[in-house]
Motif scaffolding. Structure first.
Motif, PDB file in Angstrom:
ATOM      1  N   UNK A   1      13.686  39.809  28.296  1.00 47.52           N
ATOM      2  CA  UNK A   1      15.181  40.314  28.508  1.00 47.52           C
ATOM      3  C   UNK A   1      14.994  41.450  28.870  1.00 47.52           C
ATOM      4  N   UNK A   2      14.362  42.636  28.299  1.00 49.16           N
ATOM      5  CA  UNK A   2      14.754  44.114  28.986  1.00 49.16           C
ATOM      6  C   UNK A   2      13.482  44.254  30.193  1.00 49.16           C
ATOM      7  N   UNK A   3      12.144  43.466  30.640  1.00 51.42           N
ATOM      8  CA  UNK A   3      11.534  43.603  31.527  1.00 51.42           C
ATOM      9  C   UNK A   3      12.082  43.730  32.934  1.00 51.42           C
ATOM     10  N   UNK A   4      13.107  41.063  32.417  1.00 50.85           N
ATOM     11  CA  UNK A   4      14.061  40.902  33.877  1.00 50.85           C
ATOM     12  C   UNK A   4      14.703  41.929  34.269  1.00 50.85           C
ATOM     13  N   UNK A   5      15.375  42.800  32.664  1.00 49.62           N
ATOM     14  CA  UNK A   5      16.825  43.592  33.384  1.00 49.62           C
ATOM     15  C   UNK A   5      16.093  45.534  34.319  1.00 49.62           C
ATOM     16  N   UNK A   6      14.451  44.786  33.844  1.00 52.65           N
ATOM     17  CA  UNK A   6      14.935  46.916  35.075  1.00 52.65           C
ATOM     18  C   UNK A   6      15.121  46.184  36.457  1.00 52.65           C
ATOM     19  N   UNK A   7      13.900  44.731  36.479  1.00 52.89           N
ATOM     20  CA  UNK A   7      14.240  44.463  37.689  1.00 52.89           C
ATOM     21  C   UNK A   7      14.981  44.032  38.374  1.00 52.89           C
ATOM     22  N   UNK A   8      16.164  43.872  37.668  1.00 54.81           N
ATOM     23  CA  UNK A   8      17.416  43.730  37.935  1.00 54.81           C
ATOM     24  C   UNK A   8      18.393  44.839  38.043  1.00 54.81           C
ATOM     25  N   UNK A   9      17.621  46.101  38.009  1.00 56.17           N
ATOM     26  CA  UNK A   9      18.926  46.436  37.796  1.00 56.17           C
ATOM     27  C   UNK A   9      18.140  47.987  39.566  1.00 56.17           C
ATOM     28  N   UNK A  10      16.782  47.409  39.838  1.00 56.23           N
ATOM     29  CA  UNK A  10      15.937  48.362  40.767  1.00 56.23           C
ATOM     30  C   UNK A  10      16.430  47.404  41.882  1.00 56.23           C
ATOM     31  N   UNK A  11      16.557  46.353  41.709  1.00 57.71           N
ATOM     32  CA  UNK A  11      17.219  46.065  43.357  1.00 57.71           C
ATOM     33  C   UNK A  11      18.483  45.764  43.500  1.00 57.71           C
ATOM     34  N   UNK A  12      19.060  46.157  42.710  1.00 56.01           N
ATOM     35  CA  UNK A  12      20.644  46.589  42.639  1.00 56.01           C
ATOM     36  C   UNK A  12      21.116  47.950  43.239  1.00 56.01           C
ATOM     37  N   UNK A  13      19.966  48.152  42.892  1.00 52.78           N
ATOM     38  CA  UNK A  13      19.693  49.962  43.366  1.00 52.78           C
ATOM     39  C   UNK A  13      18.883  50.009  44.820  1.00 52.78           C
ATOM     40  N   UNK A  14      18.635  49.039  45.119  1.00 54.25           N
ATOM     41  CA  UNK A  14      18.232  48.890  46.740  1.00 54.25           C
ATOM     42  C   UNK A  14      16.817  48.338  46.759  1.00 54.25           C
ATOM     43  N   UNK A  15      15.896  48.726  45.776  1.00 54.32           N
ATOM     44  CA  UNK A  15      14.108  48.415  45.812  1.00 54.32           C
ATOM     45  C   UNK A  15      14.120  47.107  45.385  1.00 54.32           C
ATOM     46  N   UNK A  16      13.227  46.372  46.626  1.00 51.25           N
ATOM     47  CA  UNK A  16      13.015  45.285  46.014  1.00 51.25           C
ATOM     48  C   UNK A  16      12.131  44.980  45.461  1.00 51.25           C
ATOM     49  N   UNK A  17      11.949  45.056  44.228  1.00 44.74           N
ATOM     50  CA  UNK A  17      11.307  44.785  43.088  1.00 44.74           C
ATOM     51  C   UNK A  17      11.894  43.418  42.223  1.00 44.74           C
ATOM     52  N   UNK A  18      12.490  42.848  42.446  1.00 43.87           N
ATOM     53  CA  UNK A  18      12.898  42.041  41.099  1.00 43.87           C
ATOM     54  C   UNK A  18      12.076  41.319  41.320  1.00 43.87           C
ATOM     55  N   UNK A  19      11.003  40.658  42.114  1.00 41.90           N
ATOM     56  CA  UNK A  19      10.202  39.244  42.323  1.00 41.90           C
ATOM     57  C   UNK A  19       8.868  39.861  41.460  1.00 41.90           C
ATOM     58  N   UNK A  20       8.765  41.001  41.399  1.00 40.83           N
ATOM     59  CA  UNK A  20       7.732  41.742  40.889  1.00 40.83           C
ATOM     60  C   UNK A  20       8.136  41.072  39.768  1.00 40.83           C
ATOM     61  N   UNK A  21       9.381  41.980  38.654  1.00 40.01           N
ATOM     62  CA  UNK A  21       8.924  41.635  37.641  1.00 40.01           C
ATOM     63  C   UNK A  21       9.285  40.421  37.280  1.00 40.01           C
ATOM     64  N   UNK A  22       9.678  39.250  37.897  1.00 39.05           N
ATOM     65  CA  UNK A  22       9.752  37.595  37.661  1.00 39.05           C
ATOM     66  C   UNK A  22       8.791  37.417  37.252  1.00 39.05           C
ATOM     67  N   UNK A  23       7.578  37.670  38.557  1.00 42.90           N
ATOM     68  CA  UNK A  23       6.565  37.529  38.614  1.00 42.90           C
ATOM     69  C   UNK A  23       5.644  37.815  36.557  1.00 42.90           C
ATOM     70  N   UNK A  24       5.805  38.703  36.517  1.00 40.95           N
ATOM     71  CA  UNK A  24       5.626  39.253  35.329  1.00 40.95           C
ATOM     72  C   UNK A  24       5.981  38.756  33.835  1.00 40.95           C
ATOM     73  N   UNK A  25       7.402  38.170  33.663  1.00 47.93           N
ATOM     74  CA  UNK A  25       8.053  37.921  32.779  1.00 47.93           C
ATOM     75  C   UNK A  25       6.765  36.434  32.699  1.00 47.93           C
ATOM     76  N   UNK A  26       7.700  35.840  33.738  1.00 48.22           N
ATOM     77  CA  UNK A  26       7.300  33.991  33.768  1.00 48.22           C
ATOM     78  C   UNK A  26       6.198  33.372  33.260  1.00 48.22           C
TER      79      UNK A  26
END
Length: 659
Positions: free
Chosen positions: A129-154
């Motif tokens: 949950x925490x790793x997923x939310x890092x990707x979410x908040x990074x994406x909301x700040x304009x950093x397109x890293x959500x796929x990286x974090x999703x890949x990490x937790x899958x």
């Protein structure tokens, strides 16, 4: 990124809510009572905080901070990680994404160390949950890293059966592609995420999925499909009674009405959404809503209101540190100023847009998204879920094997690509050679046809010239001599009747000479070579008009034709002869328009009559030598011919010749 792909982007943290929340007063009272009996229970404080967050944010924050202090005193790694995670949620949801990310990072440090020593399901679930939310908040700040974090937790999420977070991961991928304008990719992930939300029975997240999916369909111009999804989700939104979901519903519905050009209905729905936001503590939802207002005012050309909302939205984008949206808003403000004739302000804002866009390097980010998404898909199919154990050597061995496989695959791919390139170049060269051969054959055919036309026309003209000379020097000479003899006989004759007969014979010979001269002139027009094309056509119309007394000729010449070669002038004269002769003899016209125009290196010839006309099928069926000669001469001059005729309404023949 185009602005219309981000107008209705809902902050991604909405898709990352991992715990169900509700106004359950009995549960809160029960937990508070338990807290009095067990003052050291930080777990209960965290639970109360999660329930109170939407209704009493100040109390919720205090419960989290108190519980975190107690967890630190107990040196409980799970409790510390959970407290930091909840603080990250709190600050992210209330408009402080950067601060939220700081707490998520601190939690990650604690939880990553914890799962190395204790890979229990509870610890892994919190880390996911925490790793997923890092990707979410990074994406909301304009950093397109959500796929990286999703890949990490899958792998971990699949191992522990955490399907709710996997569903949200796919929905977030869909939203990420949606934000970047890759609507077709976004479409497929929305479908996958929706099915997984149903499987996990996470109806709140499913609502978000369907609403943003409807926005995606609208931008794909699947308007009616989007409306079906909105109609389907409307009762679900009402039953959930969540202002943020209802606000989003009205915002997307407004976008639908914009596509339908119903701007009043769009504004009504946006106003409803704005009213719902007034009492909502999560204020960053105003950004996409205000941007939806911008879209409506842009569409209905209310540039002042559009500028007003764009400036307010820009302040919010700066506050939330979203550089991508900030850049697009500068461009929108520049557009509104240009429409309001304030060029200086338009230029200033456009310069800001360029500066921020250059710093973001959007194309590079989009390429990175594609790379990560490809990696995510391929690894998801190939790898098995990794076991989190202390056997680091085994993990390193697997990673080394994976890298070796990737090197082999890359080598094979590059080799195939190289071979494909060689094959393509060879194929292209073959096609080029074939095209050159076809072009050469066409050119040779054209040259041969031109020689045939030229020889044929020269033969015809030489024969005409010979006949004209023979008629003029031979038959015309004899007739003239006969006429002179008859005149002398008439003068010497004393008989009155004989004199009358001589006069009639002389008249017949004069008529024969006149007709003979016309034939000779038609065969070889002397006027054309002495005085030019215009005079030759006028003489021809005059001579044929005497024979056809009921025919009126209208001549319109807009160029003398003096710049043409003798061969070209003669060919054009023959074309006019054929067309005028057809109008008088075959169409039996009483009025004929003859037009000659030279303009832009083109000769335009038009002969129009009011004769009996014909059907196209009749012309094709009855076309004789005259029509074939006409087509041959036009082709010789590299021209085009067009017939327009209606029975009993006349005929128009139009010819265009390239000089």
């Amino acid at each position: 990124m185009k602005l219309n792909t981000i107008f209705l982007v809902v902050p991604l943290f909405l898709a990352s809510i991992c715990c169900a929340q509700g106004d359950n007063s009995r549960q809160i009272d029960s937990l508070r009572w338990f807290l009095k009996e067990n003052p050291a229970s930080y777990q209960t404080k965290y639970k109360i905080a999660e329930i109170l967050k939407d209704d009493d944010s100040a109390s919720a924050l205090q419960y989290v901070k108190t519980g975190l202090v107690e967890a630190k005193n107990d040196k409980d790694s799970y409790g510390i990680g959970k407290g930091l995670f909840l603080l990250g949620n709190f600050y992210s949801d209330y408009g402080y994404p950067f601060k939220g990310e700081q707490y998520y990072r601190k939690a990650d440090t604690i939880l990553s160390a914890l799962i190395k020593s204790d890979s229990s399901s509870a610890n892994l679930k919190l880390w996911v949950r925490n790793t997923f939310n890092i990707g979410v908040v990074r994406s909301y700040q304009g950093f397109n890293e959500d796929i990286y974090y999703i890949n990490k937790i899958s792998p971990i999420a699949e191992k522990i059966g955490f399907y709710e977070i996997i569903a949200k991961a796919n929905t977030n991928i869909a939203i990420g592609f949606f934000n970047n304008g890759q609507l077709k990719k976004s479409h497929s992930y929305f479908v996958i995420g929706g099915e997984q939300h149903l499987k996990a029975k996470d109806y709140k997240s499913l609502t978000i999925n369907k609403l943003i999916f409807a926005s995606c369909l609208i931008q794909l111009d699947s308007i009616e499909s989007a409306k079906e999804k909105l109609d389907f989700i409307a009762p679900v939104v009402d039953s959930l009674a969540l202002d943020d979901k209802t606000q989003l519903y009205h915002t997307v519905l407004a976008e639908y009405y914009v596509k339908k050009s119903n701007y009043n209905a769009a504004l009504e729905n946006l106003e409803l959404a704005l009213q719902l936001l007034e009492g909502n503590p999560i204020q960053q939802n105003k950004l996409p809503l205000f941007m939806a207002f911008i879209k409506v005012y842009r569409a209905n050309k209310n540039y002042k209101k559009g500028l007003e909302y764009a400036q307010v939205s820009l302040d919010l984008a700066k506050f939330y540190q979203n550089k991508i949206i900030e850049a697009e808003l500068y461009k929108e403000i520049a557009y509104f100023y240009s429409k309001l004739n304030n060029t200086n302000r338009a230029f200033e804002n456009l310069a800001n847009y360029v500066t921020i866009s250059d710093s973001l390097n959007i194309p590079e980010l989009e390429r990175e998204i594609i790379r990560l998404e490809t990696e995510y898909q391929s690894e998801k199919k190939e790898r098995e879920i990794l076991e989190l154990t202390n056997q680091n050597n085994d993990v390193e061995l697997q990673l080394t094997k994976k890298r070796s496989q990737n090197y082999v695959l890359w080598s094979i791919s590059l080799g195939l690509f190289f071979l494909a390139g060689i094959a393509y170049l060879g194929y292209r060269n073959i096609k080029k050679r074939e095209q050159l051969k076809v072009a050469e054959l066409n050119q040779l055919k054209y040259e041969q046809d031109s020689k045939v036309y030229n020889a044929m026309l020269e033969g015809q003209e030489n024969e005409r010239k010979r006949l004209a000379i023979d008629l003029h020097d031979g038959l015309a000479g004899r007739l003239s001599a006969t006429r002179i003899q008859l005149e002398k006989l008439a003068q010497n004759s004393t008989a009155k009747n004989n004199n009358k007969r001589f006069v009639e014979a002389v008249k017949n010979i004069d008529d024969s000479l006149f007709e003979l001269r016309n034939i000779a002139m038609n065969l070889m027009p002397e006027t054309l070579f002495r005085y030019g094309l215009k005079n030759a056509i006028e003489d021809y119309c005059t001579s044929i008009g005497k024979a056809a007394k009921n025919t009126k000729f209208i001549l319109q010449f807009y160029d003398s034709g003096e710049g043409l070669s003798q061969k070209t002038s003669l060919t054009i004269y023959r074309i006019f002869q054929e067309l005028i002769n057809n109008a008088v003899k075959h169409a039996m016209a009483t009025e004929v328009l003859v037009q000659y125009l030279v303009e832009d290196d083109k000769i335009s010839i038009t002969v129009e009559d009011n004769g009996k006309g014909f059907l196209e099928a009749e012309r094709s069926k009855e076309g004789g030598m005259g029509l074939n000669n006409l087509k041959t001469r036009v082709a010789f001059l590299d021209g085009e011919i067009d017939f327009d005729s209606t029975p009993n309404e006349g005929t128009t023949v139009h010819i265009v010749i390239n000089i």
